[in-house]
Design an enzyme around this catalytic site. Structure first.
Site, short mmCIF file in Angstrom:
data_model
loop_
_atom_site.label_atom_id
_atom_site.label_comp_id
_atom_site.label_asym_id
_atom_site.label_seq_id
_atom_site.Cartn_x
_atom_site.Cartn_y
_atom_site.Cartn_z
N ASP B 41 0.82 -1.23 -0.07
CA ASP B 41 0.03 0.08 -0.17
C ASP B 41 0.79 1.15 0.02
O ASP B 41 0.39 2.25 -0.48
CB ASP B 41 -0.90 0.11 1.13
CG ASP B 41 -1.88 -1.19 1.36
OD1 ASP B 41 -1.95 -1.94 0.39
OD2 ASP B 41 -2.24 -1.43 2.56
N ASP B 42 2.30 1.10 0.56
CA ASP B 42 3.00 2.42 0.66
C ASP B 42 3.68 2.53 -0.75
O ASP B 42 4.20 3.39 -0.88
CB ASP B 42 3.89 2.34 1.64
CG ASP B 42 3.55 2.01 3.11
OD1 ASP B 42 2.47 2.34 3.17
OD2 ASP B 42 4.04 0.97 3.50
N SER B 45 6.76 -1.33 -4.25
CA SER B 45 7.21 -1.87 -5.36
C SER B 45 7.13 -0.98 -6.81
O SER B 45 7.96 -1.07 -7.50
CB SER B 45 6.11 -3.22 -5.83
OG SER B 45 6.32 -4.18 -5.05
N ASN B 172 6.05 9.16 1.03
CA ASN B 172 5.59 8.67 -0.52
C ASN B 172 4.21 9.17 -0.65
O ASN B 172 3.44 9.50 0.27
CB ASN B 172 5.62 7.23 -0.85
CG ASN B 172 5.56 6.86 -2.39
OD1 ASN B 172 5.57 7.79 -3.02
ND2 ASN B 172 5.08 5.69 -2.54
N LYS B 173 3.57 9.05 -1.76
CA LYS B 173 2.43 9.63 -2.23
C LYS B 173 1.87 10.97 -1.90
O LYS B 173 0.95 11.43 -1.39
CB LYS B 173 1.25 8.65 -1.66
CG LYS B 173 1.55 7.03 -1.77
CD LYS B 173 0.34 6.49 -1.46
CE LYS B 173 0.48 4.81 -2.01
NZ LYS B 173 -0.51 4.07 -1.63
N LEU B 475 71.95 -20.63 54.61
CA LEU B 475 72.60 -22.01 54.67
C LEU B 475 71.37 -22.82 55.63
O LEU B 475 70.69 -22.69 56.28
CB LEU B 475 73.84 -22.21 55.30
CG LEU B 475 74.93 -21.80 54.33
CD1 LEU B 475 76.17 -21.75 55.41
CD2 LEU B 475 75.35 -22.53 53.41
N LYS B 480 66.71 -20.24 59.72
CA LYS B 480 65.58 -19.54 58.85
C LYS B 480 64.27 -19.90 59.35
O LYS B 480 63.27 -19.10 59.40
CB LYS B 480 65.88 -20.05 57.27
CG LYS B 480 67.07 -19.47 56.76
CD LYS B 480 66.90 -19.84 55.24
CE LYS B 480 66.58 -21.50 54.84
NZ LYS B 480 67.87 -22.22 55.46
N SER B 548 67.57 -21.29 48.86
CA SER B 548 67.75 -20.53 47.56
C SER B 548 69.22 -20.16 47.46
O SER B 548 69.63 -18.69 47.68
CB SER B 548 66.84 -19.46 47.64
OG SER B 548 66.69 -18.76 48.90
#
Lengths: 300, 638
Positions: B41-42, B45, B172-173, B475, B480, B548
């Site tokens: 309708d708008d 196409s 449109n229209k 050591l 420790k 360590s």
């Protein structure tokens, strides 16, 4: 260079589609009709898998009424590119000597093309078949998906198509079902010619104008390609400079008068042309929905 | 010369300069894909048919069949009905509606166009989404007599959902409202007020009459008040896509190309970004790293490739990559997840069920998964969120999805290719839905470093302290462990949070696979250092007591832990230690029962610049611990 042109985008999209089928579909095949669209499709496929060979065979459905030059071209291409070609002929139809002159255009196409294609697809159980159809060719094709689902009896249901989003394609089918895949969906006729020119792709010489023996019948120019041609009363072959915009069975394919002997001539001619390429196809000139009907019945 | 090379002459390049320049023009054309939304309708196409007609893209034979059909099915009293050019399916022409997406092609001097013509009714939402998924622009048609309708909002919402940033509202229209400017301005205002909620970046308006041709190809004399461009000019000039090549590189692997053992290429289409030979890449979700060796197109290689190109990449290393992996640049990775939130459009008669297993396909990868939660459905007409237990055909929902495998992804808003997916029914193989990823719900820890929202300092502050590692080296039998124990007791008494890592204890658990070779000693320290580092991240004061003996390892700890590493040397001479020998180890070592014993047959490298030195020969353990506490207080660590 970072933004691709129109043609580069179309090329990449088609390669993506072709690779997707090779990666996901079971037992694919490429329908090869020898025409310009098939030439482009084949070229894209060779690009898609380079440096490997095509991972699927070509299938040509031979109606036995193709132009002689098409068959020569087909065999030369297969040799040149080292391709795997399957040729299928509907042997029932061949035994009954089905042809366009004796049985009419519609029956000939139904038996030697549509039925023959179904036979071949069933025989080899292909899960996917590439076709070179474009959406700009015809209204029904404009609505068809790129990956188009077919039922076990090869029917297309236009009202129940799978949604197709982005570039994610669904190639999943059950046993017996298949998909038709159209990598050239978004190309136009002009794109095809431009690409053939850009890439220097070989096409059947029938596309270029040359003096050929023809008769004019019902507004169509038909080439007398072999001795099977049946003249109607008063008809006589004359030499005319013609070319073909589309190729098929020679008695069903109309030529156009043209001087276009090179690709640049063809492209220039197209730009001023005011008739669409399917006009030369005798089979399409009936009801508007005829392509849709044929597709539903399993025509490609 | 072969037959083929002979006939290829026909398609060779032409010396004709005019033709060459024409081809050059053709090739420089860009491509615009757009979608048209509206009901029959708008005049949708009609609008497309008019564009094809006016840009001279309708052939004579099509025109004659159009004229014949216009008489048979037309709605224009025998005059040409442009809509018939576009409605391709027999049912559509008979019923005068558009059922499915149709694609149209036309070109002008400046651009080539692909139009997705989609139906506007609510029951065709899925078709519209399909058309919108590949479009860069949407034309939304509004009937000037009716203004902004429910369907206008629906169309705008769906185009926004699919990420279309450019909208053209075609009013449109206009001929049916006497080309009235006020009517047009009112519609414009109405549209802008509701579109404020959408993400659309560019909205333009054109008043036109597709039927009469006003403002289509040229500006209409009937609407002198309109100051913009006519429709076709707008479409030719509108800027659509930003340069996708500027975005991060994404290459979803589509196919592994392996013609023979010496070639292994990865084929696919570049989703975004660009790539050069030599670039460092990562594969996702597997996380393997390599470099680009070559970029192959067709019988030649390229130095660089860009978004949208279909290429084959080869890599420097033989790494395992399969279809569905994503190749990205190493420093620009997508996210990895198996759970995410997404917008889903449901496209099938059978509803989406929570918990049911479907197949999700994204970026060439198909993965089983399920919707674990439907947060809500979004009403397509007013964008309101509504509660939902299932999603029906054409409904849009916000859902959580859980996959059975990890995928790499980007948000849909950032990258349409790596952020989109389709949903397939596992039994019928139908495409039943599609989705757009909003965000991942869970990051995969094996690929990305977890991004924790509470930072290290916050954890330490909560404990009123500063996290650190008090590393006691010396050591065997230097004292420790005894000092470390007393130290921790003092810290505890002060209300501090600490933890003691002791060499012996660690060797019974975490490091029980290690011996006493130099290599194993180094690894012993490395693991302990990593553990200590994690504990400082938790805000703890770590007391570590390890022989360590090597400087290299202590240097490694310093680098690993950084500022928080405090080295304390328990300086007790070897003779004193050997005399103490509480565990009898020195005796055993002297007898040769223990190999590689520090101080005897394995060296102890004295620290060169420790934070603190404790004289273990003269200070008692209690005095030593107190001295360490003093040091911590003096340096504001506790």
């Amino acid at each position: 260079m970072s933004k691709l042109t129109h043609l580069q985008k179309l090329e990449a999209e088609s390669i993506h589609i072709i690779r997707e089928v090779a990666a996901t579909a079971s037992n694919p095949v490429m329908l090869y009709s020898i025409g310009k669209d098939s030439a482009v499709m084949l070229h894209l496929a060779r690009k898609a898998f380079y440096p490997a060979k095509l991972p699927f065979p070509l299938l040509h459905v031979d109606t036995q009424w193709k132009f002689k030059e098409m068959i020569k071209f087909r065999d030369e291409i297969v040799k040149e590119y080292d391709l795997d070609l399957l040729v299928h002929i509907n042997s029932d139809g061949a035994n009954d000597n089905v042809g366009p002159f004796s049985h009419g255009a519609t029956a000939h196409t139904d038996i030697m093309k549509t039925a023959a294609l179904r036979q071949a697809l069933d025989k080899y159980a292909f899960g996917a078949a590439f076709g070179g159809a474009r959406r700009d060719e015809e209204k029904a094709r404009a609505k068809e998906r790129i990956f188009s689902f077919r039922t076990k009896d090869h029917r297309w249901d236009p009202k129940n198509q799978r949604p197709e989003l982005w570039n994610i394609f669904n190639s999943r089918v059950q046993k017996g079902e298949s998909i038709r895949v159209f990598p050239l969906s978004n190309w136009t006729e002009l794109d095809i010619w431009q690409y053939i020119y850009e890439e220097n792709i070989p096409v059947v010489p029938l596309y270029f104008a040359k003096e050929r023996p023809v008769v004019e019948r019902d507004g169509n120019i038909i080439m007398v390609d072999d001795e099977r041609f049946i003249f109607e009363k008063g008809e006589k072959a004359t030499l005319q400079k013609v070319r073909f915009r589309t190729l098929g069975c020679y008695p069903l394919t109309g030529a156009v008068k043209s001087d276009a002997a090179s690709i640049s001539d063809i492209i220039s001619e197209m730009l001023v042309s005011n008739s669409s390429e399917r006009q030369g196809r005798v089979i399409d000139q009936d009801e508007g929905a005829s392509m849709e009907m044929k597709k539903q019945e399993g025509y490609f | 010369m072969t037959y083929i090379s002979k006939i290829t002459k026909n398609t060779e390049r032409n010396a004709d300069h005019n033709f060459e320049s024409y081809i050059k023009d053709q090739n420089s054309k860009s491509l615009l894909r757009f979608i048209t939304c509206g009901s029959v309708d708008d005049g949708k196409s009609t609008l497309i048919g008019r564009m094809l007609y006016d840009s001279k893209l309708i052939f004579k034979d099509q025109l004659s069949s159009l004229k014949a059909e216009s008489k048979k099915h037309g709605t224009q009293n025998g005059k040409i009905d442009f809509a018939l050019l576009v409605d391709g399916l027999a049912a559509e022409r008979e019923q005068g509606i558009t059922i499915d997406v149709a694609y149209r092609f036309f070109a002008t001097e400046k651009r080539k166009f692909i139009v997705a013509d989609t139906p506007g009714h609510e029951e065709y939402t899925r078709n519209m989404a399909t058309g919108a998924s590949t479009a860069g622009l949407a034309i939304i048609l509004i009937d000037a007599r009716k203004g902004v309708l429910k369907q206008t909002k629906r169309h705008s919402f769906i185009t926004d959902l699919l990420g279309i940033k450019n909208i053209l509202v075609a009013v449109n229209k206009m001929d049916l409202v006497n080309y009235d400017e006020k009517t047009y301005e009112q519609i414009k205002e109405d549209y802008l007020s509701f579109a404020a909620d959408l993400g659309t970046e560019n909205i333009s308006f054109i008043p036109l009459s597709a039927l009469k041709g006003d403002n289509m190809i040229s500006l209409s004399k009937a609407m002198p008040w309109y100051e913009g461009s006519p429709l076709l000019e707008f479409l030719e000039t509108v800027e659509i896509e930003g340069d996708k090549s500027q975005n991060p590189f994404r290459f979803p692997v589509q196919l592994v190309n392996r013609p023979h053992l010496n070639f292994r290429g990865f084929s696919g289409t570049i989703a975004s970004g660009s790539i050069k030979v030599g670039d460092e890449i990562i594969t996702l979700p597997s996380g393997r790293i390599s470099k680009i060796k070559s970029i192959i197109t067709w019988q030649k290689t390229e130095k660089e490739a860009f978004a949208d190109q279909a290429v084959t990449l080869t890599l420097e290393d033989e790494i395992d990559i399969s279809r569905g992996d994503i190749i990205a640049k190493r420093n620009e990775r997508p996210e990895i997840t198996d759970q995410f939130q997404a917008h889903v459009i449901w496209m099938h008669d059978k509803p989406l069920l929570k918990g049911r297993t479907y197949l999700f396909k994204s970026c060439n990868k198909s993965v089983n998964g399920a919707v674990t939660e439907i947060s809500c459905k979004v009403n397509v007409n007013n964008m309101q969120h509504e509660p939902a237990k299932i999603l029906e055909l054409n409904e849009v929902g916000i859902v959580n999805i859980s996959l059975h495998e990890l995928i790499a992804f980007d948000r849909y808003g950032v990258n349409k290719t790596t952020g989109s997916f389709i949903i397939t029914d596992k039994i019928t193989n139908d495409t039943v839905g599609c989705g757009m990823i909003n965000f991942g719900l869970r990051r995969a820890a094996n690929i990305h470093v977890q991004d924790l929202s509470i930072d290290d300092d916050a954890r330490a502050k909560q404990k009123s302290q500063q996290a650190c590692v008090l590393w006691l080296t010396g050591l065997s039998a230097s004292g420790k462990s005894t000092i470390a124990n007393l130290l921790e007791k003092k810290l505890f008494a002060l209300g501090k949070h600490s933890y003691l890592l002791d060499g012996d204890n660690i060797r019974h658990g975490l490091n029980r696979d290690l011996g006493f070779t130099d290599q194993d000693r180094a690894e012993n320290i490395r693991r302990t250092g990593e553990t200590a580092k994690l504990m400082t991240k938790a805000g703890l004061i770590v007391v570590a007591s390890f022989i360590s003996p090597f400087r290299a390892e202590r240097q490694m700890l310093k680098e690993l832990i950084g500022d928080k590493y405090i080295e304390i040397f328990i300086d007790t001479p070897l003779e004193v230690c050997e005399k103490r020998d509480p565990k009898g180890l020195y005796k055993k070592a002297r007898r040769g029962e223990i190999q590689n014993f520090t101080g005897l047959d394995s060296p102890y490298e004295v620290p060169l610049s420790p934070s603190l030195i404790i004289d273990g020969a003269h200070l008692s353990p209690e005095e030593s611990a107190s001295k360490i506490i003093d040091f911590l207080e003096k340096n504001n660590l506790i």
